[in-house]
Design a protein around this motif. Structure first.
Motif, PDB file in Angstrom:
ATOM      1  N   ASP A  64       0.810  -1.219   0.000  1.00 25.39           N
ATOM      2  CA  ASP A  64       0.000   0.000   0.000  1.00 25.39           C
ATOM      3  C   ASP A  64       0.845   1.272   0.000  1.00 25.39           C
ATOM      4  O   ASP A  64       0.294   2.384   0.051  1.00 25.39           O
ATOM      5  CB  ASP A  64      -0.927   0.009   1.217  1.00 25.39           C
ATOM      6  N   ALA A  65       2.159   1.118  -0.065  1.00 26.54           N
ATOM      7  CA  ALA A  65       3.041   2.289  -0.025  1.00 26.54           C
ATOM      8  C   ALA A  65       2.873   3.124  -1.296  1.00 26.54           C
ATOM      9  O   ALA A  65       2.579   2.591  -2.374  1.00 26.54           O
ATOM     10  CB  ALA A  65       4.491   1.849   0.132  1.00 26.54           C
ATOM     11  N   PRO A  66       3.048   4.433  -1.204  1.00 30.52           N
ATOM     12  CA  PRO A  66       2.924   5.291  -2.378  1.00 30.52           C
ATOM     13  C   PRO A  66       3.893   4.877  -3.487  1.00 30.52           C
ATOM     14  O   PRO A  66       5.048   4.534  -3.222  1.00 30.52           O
ATOM     15  CB  PRO A  66       3.290   6.679  -1.827  1.00 30.52           C
ATOM     16  N   GLY A  67       3.401   4.873  -4.705  1.00 26.77           N
ATOM     17  CA  GLY A  67       4.254   4.591  -5.850  1.00 26.77           C
ATOM     18  C   GLY A  67       4.445   3.129  -6.178  1.00 26.77           C
ATOM     19  O   GLY A  67       5.108   2.795  -7.166  1.00 26.77           O
ATOM     20  N   VAL A  68       3.845   2.199  -5.402  1.00 25.19           N
ATOM     21  CA  VAL A  68       4.005   0.778  -5.672  1.00 25.19           C
ATOM     22  C   VAL A  68       3.040   0.365  -6.787  1.00 25.19           C
ATOM     23  O   VAL A  68       1.828   0.546  -6.684  1.00 25.19           O
ATOM     24  CB  VAL A  68       3.756  -0.067  -4.407  1.00 25.19           C
ATOM     25  N   GLU A  69       3.598  -0.192  -7.854  1.00 25.56           N
ATOM     26  CA  GLU A  69       2.812  -0.620  -9.012  1.00 25.56           C
ATOM     27  C   GLU A  69       2.984  -2.102  -9.322  1.00 25.56           C
ATOM     28  O   GLU A  69       2.268  -2.646 -10.168  1.00 25.56           O
ATOM     29  CB  GLU A  69       3.243   0.186 -10.245  1.00 25.56           C
ATOM     30  N   ALA A  70       3.936  -2.765  -8.666  1.00 25.10           N
ATOM     31  CA  ALA A  70       4.196  -4.183  -8.894  1.00 25.10           C
ATOM     32  C   ALA A  70       4.919  -4.738  -7.674  1.00 25.10           C
ATOM     33  O   ALA A  70       5.439  -3.972  -6.841  1.00 25.10           O
ATOM     34  CB  ALA A  70       5.034  -4.398 -10.157  1.00 25.10           C
ATOM     35  N   VAL A  71       4.966  -6.060  -7.573  1.00 26.54           N
ATOM     36  CA  VAL A  71       5.499  -6.719  -6.380  1.00 26.54           C
ATOM     37  C   VAL A  71       6.483  -7.810  -6.778  1.00 26.54           C
ATOM     38  O   VAL A  71       6.212  -8.593  -7.697  1.00 26.54           O
ATOM     39  CB  VAL A  71       4.366  -7.355  -5.539  1.00 26.54           C
ATOM     40  N   LEU A  72       7.606  -7.876  -6.087  1.00 27.90           N
ATOM     41  CA  LEU A  72       8.548  -8.984  -6.224  1.00 27.90           C
ATOM     42  C   LEU A  72       8.611  -9.683  -4.876  1.00 27.90           C
ATOM     43  O   LEU A  72       9.040  -9.081  -3.883  1.00 27.90           O
ATOM     44  CB  LEU A  72       9.921  -8.482  -6.662  1.00 27.90           C
ATOM     45  N   ILE A  73       8.179 -10.939  -4.829  1.00 30.22           N
ATOM     46  CA  ILE A  73       8.122 -11.697  -3.578  1.00 30.22           C
ATOM     47  C   ILE A  73       9.360 -12.566  -3.446  1.00 30.22           C
ATOM     48  O   ILE A  73       9.593 -13.472  -4.253  1.00 30.22           O
ATOM     49  CB  ILE A  73       6.859 -12.569  -3.520  1.00 30.22           C
ATOM     50  N   ALA A  74      10.174 -12.273  -2.430  1.00 31.25           N
ATOM     51  CA  ALA A  74      11.383 -13.048  -2.157  1.00 31.25           C
ATOM     52  C   ALA A  74      11.443 -13.434  -0.684  1.00 31.25           C
ATOM     53  O   ALA A  74      12.522 -13.678  -0.144  1.00 31.25           O
ATOM     54  CB  ALA A  74      12.623 -12.247  -2.555  1.00 31.25           C
ATOM     55  N   SER A  75      10.292 -13.479  -0.051  1.00 35.14           N
ATOM     56  CA  SER A  75      10.195 -13.890   1.351  1.00 35.14           C
ATOM     57  C   SER A  75      10.217 -15.415   1.429  1.00 35.14           C
ATOM     58  O   SER A  75      10.150 -16.099   0.405  1.00 35.14           O
ATOM     59  CB  SER A  75       8.894 -13.339   1.944  1.00 35.14           C
ATOM     60  N   PRO A  76      10.301 -16.006   2.630  1.00 35.63           N
ATOM     61  CA  PRO A  76      10.266 -17.464   2.746  1.00 35.63           C
ATOM     62  C   PRO A  76       8.984 -18.039   2.154  1.00 35.63           C
ATOM     63  O   PRO A  76       7.913 -17.408   2.188  1.00 35.63           O
ATOM     64  CB  PRO A  76      10.358 -17.697   4.253  1.00 35.63           C
ATOM     65  N   GLY A  77       9.060 -19.259   1.628  1.00 30.52           N
ATOM     66  CA  GLY A  77       7.955 -19.886   0.930  1.00 30.52           C
ATOM     67  C   GLY A  77       6.619 -19.881   1.662  1.00 30.52           C
ATOM     68  O   GLY A  77       5.578 -19.622   1.038  1.00 30.52           O
ATOM     69  N   PRO A  78       6.580 -20.159   2.983  1.00 37.07           N
ATOM     70  CA  PRO A  78       5.284 -20.180   3.670  1.00 37.07           C
ATOM     71  C   PRO A  78       4.534 -18.850   3.633  1.00 37.07           C
ATOM     72  O   PRO A  78       3.321 -18.828   3.851  1.00 37.07           O
ATOM     73  CB  PRO A  78       5.665 -20.553   5.108  1.00 37.07           C
ATOM     74  N   ALA A  79       5.216 -17.749   3.346  1.00 35.99           N
ATOM     75  CA  ALA A  79       4.554 -16.432   3.290  1.00 35.99           C
ATOM     76  C   ALA A  79       4.038 -16.089   1.897  1.00 35.99           C
ATOM     77  O   ALA A  79       3.356 -15.071   1.726  1.00 35.99           O
ATOM     78  CB  ALA A  79       5.530 -15.354   3.761  1.00 35.99           C
ATOM     79  N   HIS A  80       4.335 -16.919   0.899  1.00 36.00           N
ATOM     80  CA  HIS A  80       4.028 -16.537  -0.481  1.00 36.00           C
ATOM     81  C   HIS A  80       2.540 -16.493  -0.792  1.00 36.00           C
ATOM     82  O   HIS A  80       2.070 -15.566  -1.460  1.00 36.00           O
ATOM     83  CB  HIS A  80       4.727 -17.497  -1.448  1.00 36.00           C
ATOM     84  N   GLU A  81       1.786 -17.481  -0.333  1.00 38.87           N
ATOM     85  CA  GLU A  81       0.363 -17.522  -0.687  1.00 38.87           C
ATOM     86  C   GLU A  81      -0.353 -16.263  -0.215  1.00 38.87           C
ATOM     87  O   GLU A  81      -1.078 -15.613  -0.987  1.00 38.87           O
ATOM     88  CB  GLU A  81      -0.297 -18.757  -0.080  1.00 38.87           C
TER      89      GLU A  81
END
Length: 337
Positions: A64-81
């Motif tokens: 929800d941060a200003p200027g965010v238009e896309a996401v790159l997920i590199a957190s541990p696998g259990p957090a991905h869903e």
């Protein structure tokens, strides 16, 4: 979208920090707009010197941060869903590192959520599809000059396994790359898996079944074998040889600079995946940024992420039971036809 694609990076560990560096210094057309990691000190260290980025402990705050238009997920696998579903709810395109979800049920929920949207938002980070050698191997197979593929012989070796690495992770973390590569190279689904265990290496931590040998069957009659050895001690090696009806083609031989000195000749061996696949990661993220800026999603789909999780899950069952285990995939939604 703005002149530069504003990306929120979720996770600032080894992989996440490398992607932050990549987006800031290597990839064109994008900037790091936000980073989220429960360890805010680690996140701030990862963004040191990066201008205009905000740091959060919670993933949704970064989305929800200003200027965010896309996401790159590199957190541990259990957090991905959870992160993927949150991105979908905001209509944000996502590049998610593998596994898309550790369990096939979670991965299927992601597929079903995206299918309900009626459009693709997710790309899964199987970077071997962007490796120059693997792309040449794919081109040779697609050309058909060697006849039909009959077997794939694969090797996946690491110097050492990190703390907490389990016997199951040899399959669902390491071999998951071979699972996707085989599906992509052959254009076939993997339908059954058997896992054999030689005696553990003396270099493996106590209780870890390392190495392992996985044998996959495909719906096109091809056999795929994978030697996975995550405590080999000498380097990071990934190889793949396709044996076809009238020839074979192999990639992954170490072909770095040959140094001759002191009566011997030697070629350096990469020590981790970030070194071996650096250019593939660069190419993958650049392709994702370029496509996203055009309003498109390309590359490995959420269905590919689900299929890899389902096959890996069957592989872990085969490891634990010693039996041949079949892979049962859900019906493929029309979105991925």
């Amino acid at each position: 979208m703005g002149e530069l694609l504003g990306v929120a990076v979720l996770g600032a560990g080894h992989m996440g920090a490398d992607h932050i560096r990549r987006l800031d210094r290597v990839v064109s057309g994008a900037r790091v707009a936000a980073v989220a990691d429960p360890d805010e000190a680690r996140a701030r260290e990862a963004v040191a010197g990066v201008e205009g980025v905000v740091v959060h402990a919670e993933a949704e705050a970064a989305l929800d941060a200003p200027g965010v238009e896309a996401v790159l997920i590199a957190s541990p696998g259990p957090a991905h869903e959870e992160a993927l579903l949150a991105a979908f709810a905001r209509g944000l395109p996502v590049l998610c590192e593998k596994p898309m979800a550790p369990e096939s049920a979670g991965a299927l929920r992601v597929v079903e959520a995206e299918a309900r949207l009626g459009r693709r938002l997710a790309q899964v980070g199987f970077m071997r599809r962007y490796d120059a050698e693997y792309r040449r191997l794919k081109a040779v197979l697609d050309d058909g000059g060697l006849g039909r593929p009959l077997m794939l012989h694969c090797v996946h070796r690491n110097v050492s396994s990190p703390p907490g690495f389990t016997s199951a992770m040899l399959i669902d973390s390491s071999v998951s790359h071979e699972i996707d590569a085989a599906r992509w190279l052959l254009g076939q689904e993997l339908t059954a898996v058997t896992v054999l265990r030689p005696r553990p290496s003396a270099g493996a931590p106590q209780g870890l079944w390392d190495p392992q040998f996985a044998l996959f069957e495909t719906d096109g009659g091809v056999l795929v074998d994978v030697e996975v050895f995550v405590n080999c001690g000498f380097g990071y090696q990934v190889r793949c040889e396709a044996v076809c009806e009238s020839g074979s083609v192999r990639v992954g031989d170490d072909r770095g600079p040959l140094v001759t000195a002191g009566g011997s000749a030697a070629t350096p061996v990469p020590q981790d995946y970030l070194a071996r696949f650096a250019e593939a990661y660069d190419r993958e993220v650049q392709a994702w940024v370029d496509a996203t800026r055009r309003g498109r999603i390309t590359g490995p789909t959420a269905w590919d992420g689900y299929a890899a999780s389902a096959v890996a899950e069957a592989g872990v069952c085969a490891l634990e039971t010693g039996a041949r285990v079949t892979v049962d995939l859900a019906p493929r939604p029309a979105l991925y036809g």
